[in-house]
Design a protein around this motif. Structure first.
Motif, PDB file in Angstrom:
ATOM      1  N   SER A 166       0.768  -1.071  -0.169  1.00  0.00           N
ATOM      2  CA  SER A 166       0.112  -0.113  -0.115  1.00  0.00           C
ATOM      3  C   SER A 166       0.994   1.249  -0.212  1.00  0.00           C
ATOM      4  O   SER A 166      -0.037   2.224  -0.533  1.00  0.00           O
ATOM      5  CB  SER A 166      -0.640   0.059   0.946  1.00  0.00           C
ATOM      6  N   ALA A 167       2.105   1.203   0.652  1.00  0.00           N
ATOM      7  CA  ALA A 167       2.685   2.635   0.437  1.00  0.00           C
ATOM      8  C   ALA A 167       3.614   2.474  -0.206  1.00  0.00           C
ATOM      9  O   ALA A 167       4.471   3.186  -0.513  1.00  0.00           O
ATOM     10  CB  ALA A 167       3.346   2.362   1.894  1.00  0.00           C
ATOM     11  N   GLY A 168       4.167   1.404  -1.148  1.00  0.00           N
ATOM     12  CA  GLY A 168       5.231   1.076  -3.038  1.00  0.00           C
ATOM     13  C   GLY A 168       6.193   0.991  -1.833  1.00  0.00           C
ATOM     14  O   GLY A 168       7.445   1.281  -2.682  1.00  0.00           O
ATOM     15  N   VAL A 169       6.611   0.478  -0.736  1.00  0.00           N
ATOM     16  CA  VAL A 169       7.902  -0.097  -0.528  1.00  0.00           C
ATOM     17  C   VAL A 169       7.768  -1.549  -0.567  1.00  0.00           C
ATOM     18  O   VAL A 169       7.351  -2.608  -0.397  1.00  0.00           O
ATOM     19  CB  VAL A 169       7.955   0.621   1.165  1.00  0.00           C
ATOM     20  N   ASP A 170       9.204  -2.003  -0.690  1.00  0.00           N
ATOM     21  CA  ASP A 170       9.882  -3.063  -0.705  1.00  0.00           C
ATOM     22  C   ASP A 170      10.555  -3.750   0.543  1.00  0.00           C
ATOM     23  O   ASP A 170      11.148  -2.575   1.426  1.00  0.00           O
ATOM     24  CB  ASP A 170      10.479  -3.621  -1.692  1.00  0.00           C
ATOM     25  N   PHE A 171      10.727  -5.046   0.700  1.00  0.00           N
ATOM     26  CA  PHE A 171      11.320  -5.352   2.115  1.00  0.00           C
ATOM     27  C   PHE A 171      12.407  -4.773   2.546  1.00  0.00           C
ATOM     28  O   PHE A 171      12.633  -4.889   3.426  1.00  0.00           O
ATOM     29  CB  PHE A 171      11.210  -7.080   1.891  1.00  0.00           C
ATOM     30  N   ALA A 172      13.353  -5.090   1.090  1.00  0.00           N
ATOM     31  CA  ALA A 172      14.868  -4.474   1.196  1.00  0.00           C
ATOM     32  C   ALA A 172      15.062  -3.654   2.128  1.00  0.00           C
ATOM     33  O   ALA A 172      15.934  -2.461   2.385  1.00  0.00           O
ATOM     34  CB  ALA A 172      15.318  -4.723  -0.303  1.00  0.00           C
ATOM     35  N   ARG A 173      13.634  -2.335   1.824  1.00  0.00           N
ATOM     36  CA  ARG A 173      13.823  -1.018   2.577  1.00  0.00           C
ATOM     37  C   ARG A 173      14.080  -0.794   3.475  1.00  0.00           C
ATOM     38  O   ARG A 173      13.819   0.577   4.083  1.00  0.00           O
ATOM     39  CB  ARG A 173      13.509   0.124   1.121  1.00  0.00           C
ATOM     40  N   LEU A 174      13.240  -1.659   4.197  1.00  0.00           N
ATOM     41  CA  LEU A 174      12.999  -1.305   5.869  1.00  0.00           C
ATOM     42  C   LEU A 174      14.307  -1.450   6.686  1.00  0.00           C
ATOM     43  O   LEU A 174      15.697  -2.377   6.450  1.00  0.00           O
ATOM     44  CB  LEU A 174      12.124  -3.205   5.900  1.00  0.00           C
ATOM     45  N   GLU A 175      14.215  -0.845   7.419  1.00  0.00           N
ATOM     46  CA  GLU A 175      15.919  -0.216   7.936  1.00  0.00           C
ATOM     47  C   GLU A 175      15.338  -1.079  10.102  1.00  0.00           C
ATOM     48  O   GLU A 175      15.899  -1.321  10.663  1.00  0.00           O
ATOM     49  CB  GLU A 175      16.013   0.994   8.667  1.00  0.00           C
ATOM     50  N   GLY A 176      14.468  -1.248  10.193  1.00  0.00           N
ATOM     51  CA  GLY A 176      13.844  -1.669  11.370  1.00  0.00           C
ATOM     52  C   GLY A 176      12.691  -2.674  11.302  1.00  0.00           C
ATOM     53  O   GLY A 176      11.619  -2.628   9.957  1.00  0.00           O
ATOM     54  N   MET A 177      12.329  -3.485  12.093  1.00  0.00           N
ATOM     55  CA  MET A 177      11.449  -4.360  12.513  1.00  0.00           C
ATOM     56  C   MET A 177      10.954  -4.688  13.943  1.00  0.00           C
ATOM     57  O   MET A 177      12.215  -5.044  14.289  1.00  0.00           O
ATOM     58  CB  MET A 177      11.017  -5.844  11.475  1.00  0.00           C
ATOM     59  N   VAL A 178       9.832  -4.456  14.652  1.00  0.00           N
ATOM     60  CA  VAL A 178      10.088  -4.741  16.557  1.00  0.00           C
ATOM     61  C   VAL A 178       8.485  -5.454  15.687  1.00  0.00           C
ATOM     62  O   VAL A 178       7.627  -5.205  15.181  1.00  0.00           O
ATOM     63  CB  VAL A 178       9.116  -3.745  16.499  1.00  0.00           C
ATOM     64  N   HIS A 179       8.663  -6.965  17.045  1.00  0.00           N
ATOM     65  CA  HIS A 179       7.870  -7.948  16.688  1.00  0.00           C
ATOM     66  C   HIS A 179       7.269  -8.178  17.964  1.00  0.00           C
ATOM     67  O   HIS A 179       7.556  -8.202  19.158  1.00  0.00           O
ATOM     68  CB  HIS A 179       8.161  -9.027  16.483  1.00  0.00           C
ATOM     69  N   GLY A 180       6.067  -8.302  18.137  1.00  0.00           N
ATOM     70  CA  GLY A 180       5.157  -9.249  19.329  1.00  0.00           C
ATOM     71  C   GLY A 180       4.400 -10.161  19.065  1.00  0.00           C
ATOM     72  O   GLY A 180       3.450 -10.272  17.891  1.00  0.00           O
ATOM     73  N   THR A 181       4.420 -11.386  20.246  1.00  0.00           N
ATOM     74  CA  THR A 181       3.330 -12.105  19.970  1.00  0.00           C
ATOM     75  C   THR A 181       3.086 -12.778  21.334  1.00  0.00           C
ATOM     76  O   THR A 181       3.636 -13.017  22.332  1.00  0.00           O
ATOM     77  CB  THR A 181       4.371 -13.106  18.998  1.00  0.00           C
TER      78      THR A 181
ATOM     79  N   ILE B   3      10.241 -16.612  28.009  1.00  0.00           N
ATOM     80  CA  ILE B   3       9.826 -16.019  29.359  1.00  0.00           C
ATOM     81  C   ILE B   3       9.338 -14.801  28.734  1.00  0.00           C
ATOM     82  O   ILE B   3       8.259 -14.330  29.594  1.00  0.00           O
ATOM     83  CB  ILE B   3       9.738 -16.804  30.394  1.00  0.00           C
ATOM     84  N   ARG B   4      10.242 -13.925  28.956  1.00  0.00           N
ATOM     85  CA  ARG B   4      10.234 -12.266  28.259  1.00  0.00           C
ATOM     86  C   ARG B   4       9.867 -11.953  27.885  1.00  0.00           C
ATOM     87  O   ARG B   4       9.098 -11.361  27.070  1.00  0.00           O
ATOM     88  CB  ARG B   4      11.355 -11.773  28.645  1.00  0.00           C
ATOM     89  N   LEU B   5       9.138 -13.112  26.865  1.00  0.00           N
ATOM     90  CA  LEU B   5       8.213 -12.490  26.249  1.00  0.00           C
ATOM     91  C   LEU B   5       6.974 -12.703  26.197  1.00  0.00           C
ATOM     92  O   LEU B   5       5.733 -12.440  25.405  1.00  0.00           O
ATOM     93  CB  LEU B   5       8.718 -13.320  24.229  1.00  0.00           C
ATOM     94  N   VAL B   6       6.503 -13.580  26.967  1.00  0.00           N
ATOM     95  CA  VAL B   6       5.223 -13.117  27.923  1.00  0.00           C
ATOM     96  C   VAL B   6       4.359 -12.094  27.605  1.00  0.00           C
ATOM     97  O   VAL B   6       5.160 -11.150  28.775  1.00  0.00           O
ATOM     98  CB  VAL B   6       4.751 -13.956  29.309  1.00  0.00           C
ATOM     99  N   GLU B   7       2.870 -11.869  27.097  1.00  0.00           N
ATOM    100  CA  GLU B   7       1.694 -10.638  27.413  1.00  0.00           C
ATOM    101  C   GLU B   7       3.239  -9.527  26.194  1.00  0.00           C
ATOM    102  O   GLU B   7       3.244  -7.760  27.053  1.00  0.00           O
ATOM    103  CB  GLU B   7       2.339 -10.099  29.190  1.00  0.00           C
ATOM    104  N   SER B   8       4.294  -9.756  25.666  1.00  0.00           N
ATOM    105  CA  SER B   8       5.064  -8.199  25.153  1.00  0.00           C
ATOM    106  C   SER B   8       4.346  -7.301  23.982  1.00  0.00           C
ATOM    107  O   SER B   8       3.428  -6.603  24.470  1.00  0.00           O
ATOM    108  CB  SER B   8       5.131  -9.465  23.768  1.00  0.00           C
ATOM    109  N   GLY B   9       2.962  -8.288  23.328  1.00  0.00           N
ATOM    110  CA  GLY B   9       1.696  -7.085  22.738  1.00  0.00           C
ATOM    111  C   GLY B   9       0.809  -6.163  23.988  1.00  0.00           C
ATOM    112  O   GLY B   9       1.311  -5.288  23.355  1.00  0.00           O
ATOM    113  N   PRO B  10       0.808  -6.767  24.527  1.00  0.00           N
ATOM    114  CA  PRO B  10      -0.511  -5.117  26.138  1.00  0.00           C
ATOM    115  C   PRO B  10       0.913  -4.707  26.458  1.00  0.00           C
ATOM    116  O   PRO B  10       0.722  -3.438  26.507  1.00  0.00           O
ATOM    117  CB  PRO B  10      -0.828  -6.440  26.947  1.00  0.00           C
ATOM    118  N   ALA B  11       2.614  -5.129  26.623  1.00  0.00           N
ATOM    119  CA  ALA B  11       2.967  -3.925  26.521  1.00  0.00           C
ATOM    120  C   ALA B  11       3.244  -3.091  25.649  1.00  0.00           C
ATOM    121  O   ALA B  11       3.496  -1.585  26.165  1.00  0.00           O
ATOM    122  CB  ALA B  11       4.743  -4.604  26.644  1.00  0.00           C
TER     123      ALA B  11
END
Length: 696
Positions: free
Chosen positions: A55-70, A260-268
């Motif tokens: 939707s933004a016309g950006v490809d994966f190679a241009r990403l400079e950072g990714m943050v993930h919670g699960t 174990i430190r990823l528990v409740e990462s989304g709500p954080a």
């Protein structure tokens, strides 16, 4: 500090939806919600990333950072889908799990359900060794017993091992040696040791935390490897940082070691967003309200900082009863979470009582209105029946709403058993779930000694803005803020999180004769350990340090956290430490205890990148009435009667626009209900402010 030209992506995998946000610097370019793919959550994460990038016309190679919670680690613990774990403790201490706290969480319940603590006694093993509380070796580790231990591990089919030896927090040598011996003999065995996972006193909590880490370690290791591989295959070259329960980010490698430190990462992440909005809007006392598809989370924020804790429970047998779950000791944002979301299932029991949740339809099969195989009445179905969800504006048209299926489910499951119309049944579902969430907020506030009525609610999540006024009315809250892109609020919060790591270590001391050299040496060790983690994710950024001591009067069972000065401690700091403890103790308990010795059990260091300051408050221009796009019949949540509500499209609103309730303000991922007793306006930063009318 993030450069203004950096493209970054944040992905939050929840129980129902996977939220994805693409940002350029701190400006959000695109957001999306996709259904969570439970069999392989990485598929949903990649699908969401592909949508926002396209939707933004950006490809994966241009990403400079990714943050993930699960939620994967949380769900694995709740649903018991982890590895086969065995525990190893010091000889003579096999029954730490069975003994627990030596008390029942409900003293007079004859049908009490004990928390399931993952490791049954048949997989609890011991080994001869002994270390004192001061770290002295009393009995050397019996390495000749390792061969027999290996036979026991093989016989029980252990896939992971949790090692928790007595007083290992004071001296980890025996744990580290045993880990190395087991690893050399069984390289495929996942091994967690308590001196790294939770180096604190209190054997039961330390063992439970280590077991939980070992339980999810193989699952999370496989998932994180698959996630990294999937994004790399699409051309992404930037590192993936993982959100932690303590509202910081850490590297993929650290997350794999300490899942174990990823528990409740989304709500954080949601708490981080609420902190930022609170500062931006100058709201000093806040109730953060995050309602998603599966759960609702409420968190108290004071002085722009969320309450934190270092102890919480997983999978409580009774959701509001302390001690009925599995204790875990890690740094965590303190919040209360209940099974109340859009997918929460409504039912009527044999006594004619209506209940909602905690069971959820999730994303598979989902609410009946989603027409994906679900056929039970849920909160989302009730909102459709109440007219609060406009099918034409829902989820950008990517998810079709079947209003007839929603009405049929609500009438069949609730209306018919209670002899109510579909509208009345839907109203009943709403009343129950909203009261459940309000009650949770009141309980959380009372336990913290706080008053909800003085607070501003910050509402987000896929269902938070839709239920915010209904919950606010029940808690006495009169002002609500709905930030931009609230439907993906937690994922948006990830983008503002610092790269950080917190370590808490036990080292007993008394204040009158505190060994300052020993304490300073301890902090040097903690600093070196935290530096190795933080610098892996932020090699050049400026770092901030927060040091704390957990203090109590001698003989008490629990401690309170006291901030320490940033410099090396010396005897000149002693009066200040005592005064700080007395002041905090008096604030919490309205008194001090003169003449009592003060002792310190734990010391904490949080090292992280400097928080990016939010933009200054933008004043809105003079107010003007907003332009509606249509009208819609809804069931009023104040009077219970059908009324005409005005519908607005949030992307079309401008700063200064005013909306009088009753109204619906729709946007791509959610809808804000402006109840009949509320008015709303848009501030200069695009936040919606809902204020309760004095009389209606």
């Amino acid at each position: 500090m993030t450069k203004s030209c950096d493209y970054r992506i944040a992905v939050d995998i929840g129980g129902t939806f996977t939220d994805t946000v693409l940002a350029l610097g701190t400006t959000i370019l695109a957001t999306t919600k996709t259904l969570t793919t439970h069999d392989n959550p990485a598929i949903g994460a990649i699908e969401g990333a592909e949508q926002v990038l396209a939707s933004a016309g950006v490809d994966f190679a241009r990403l400079e950072g990714m943050v993930h919670g699960t939620t994967l680690a949380t769900n694995a613990l709740i649903e018991r889908r982890g590895a086969v774990v065995a525990s190893v403790t010091t000889a003579g201490f096999r029954d730490i799990l069975e003994i627990a706290y030596e008390r029942r969480y409900s003293q007079y319940d004859i049908n009490i359900e004990k928390p399931e603590l993952i490791v049954p006694r048949r997989r609890a093993f011991t080994i001869p060794e002994r270390i004192s509380a001061r770290g002295e070796v009393l009995t050397a580790l019996d390495e000749s017993a390792v061969a027999g231990l290996l036979r026991d591990l093989d016989a029980c089919g252990a896939e992971a091992v949790a090692i928790c030896l007595l007083h290992a927090y004071a001296n980890p040598a025996h744990e580290e040696r045993l880990r190395d011996l087991l690893h050399d003999a069984r390289p495929d065995l996942a091994i967690s040791i308590s001196s790294q996972v939770s180096p604190e006193a209190r054997e039961f909590d330390r063992l439970c935390t280590t077991i939980a880490n070992a339980y999810v370690q193989p699952l999370m290791g496989r998932y994180l490897a698959a996630l990294a591989k999937g994004f790399a295959a699409r051309g992404m070259r930037c590192p993936i940082l993982m959100m932690t329960a303590g509202a910081g980010m850490t590297t993929l490698e650290t997350a794999a070691r300490y899942p174990i430190r990823l528990v409740e990462s989304g709500p954080a992440g949601g708490a981080i967003l609420a902190q930022r909005v609170a500062r931006e809007c100058r709201a000093g006392e806040v109730l953060s309200f995050d309602m998603g598809g599966t759960t609702a989370k409420l968190c108290l924020i004071d002085g722009y900082r969320a309450q934190t804790a270092r102890h919480f429970e997983i999978a409580r047998a009774e959701r509001f009863v302390k001690g009925s779950g599995m204790p875990v000791r890690i740094p965590v944002v303190e919040m209360i979470e209940i099974g109340a979301g859009g997918g929460s299932i409504a039912s009527v029991d044999g006594l004619g009582r209506l209940s909602v949740g905690p069971e959820s339809a999730g994303s598979e099969p989902g609410p009946s209105a989603f027409a994906k195989g679900g056929d039970r009445a849920t909160v989302t179905d009730s909102d459709v029946c109440l007219g609060l969800i406009d099918p034409d504006l829902f989820a950008e048209g990517r998810l079709k709403i079947d209003s007839d299926a929603a009405r049929a489910a609500v009438y069949r499951d609730v209306g018919a058993p209670l002899a109510l119309s579909t509208g009345e049944a839907a109203g009943g579902i709403s009343e129950i779930v909203d009261e459940n969430m309000a009650a949770a907020g009141r309980i959380h506030a009372v336990e913290s000694g706080k008053d909800l009525a003085r607070r501003t609610m910050i509402a987000f999540g896929g269902n938070g803005p839709l239920h915010a006024t209904r919950v606010a009315r029940r808690t006495g809250v009169g002002r609500i803020i709905v930030p931009p892109n609230p439907g993906v609020g937690s994922a948006a919060g990830f983008l503002y999180a610092p790269v950080s790591f917190e370590i808490i270590r036990s080292h007993y001391a008394k204040l009158p004769n505190l060994d300052f050299d020993a304490v300073n040496a301890l902090f040097e060790e903690l600093e070196a350990e935290a530096q190795s983690v933080v610098r892996a994710g932020a090699p050049k950024l400026e770092l901030a340090r927060q040091r704390s001591a957990f203090m109590r009067y001698r003989g008490q069972g629990h401690e309170i956290e006291i901030a320490l000065p940033p410099h090396r401690l010396s005897p000149t700091d002693l009066p200040g430490l005592i005064a700080a403890f007395d002041a905090e103790y008096a604030r919490q308990f309205s008194r001090t205890v003169p003449g009592m010795t003060i002792e310190v059990l734990n010391w904490s260091l949080r090292l992280g990148t400097v928080d990016a300051a939010p933009p200054g408050k933008k004043e809105a221009p003079p107010t003007q009435p907003a332009a509606p796009i249509r009208g819609r019949r809804i069931r009023c949540d104040v009077t219970g009667s059908e009324i005409e509500a005005t519908v607005y499209w949030r992307p079309g609103l401008a700063p200064g626009d005013c909306v009088a309730g009753p109204a619906l303000i729709a946007e791509p991922q959610t809808t804000t209900l402006v109840s009949a007793d509320f008015d709303a306006f848009v501030d200069g930063a695009g936040n919606l402010h809902l204020t309760r009318k004095e009389a209606i």
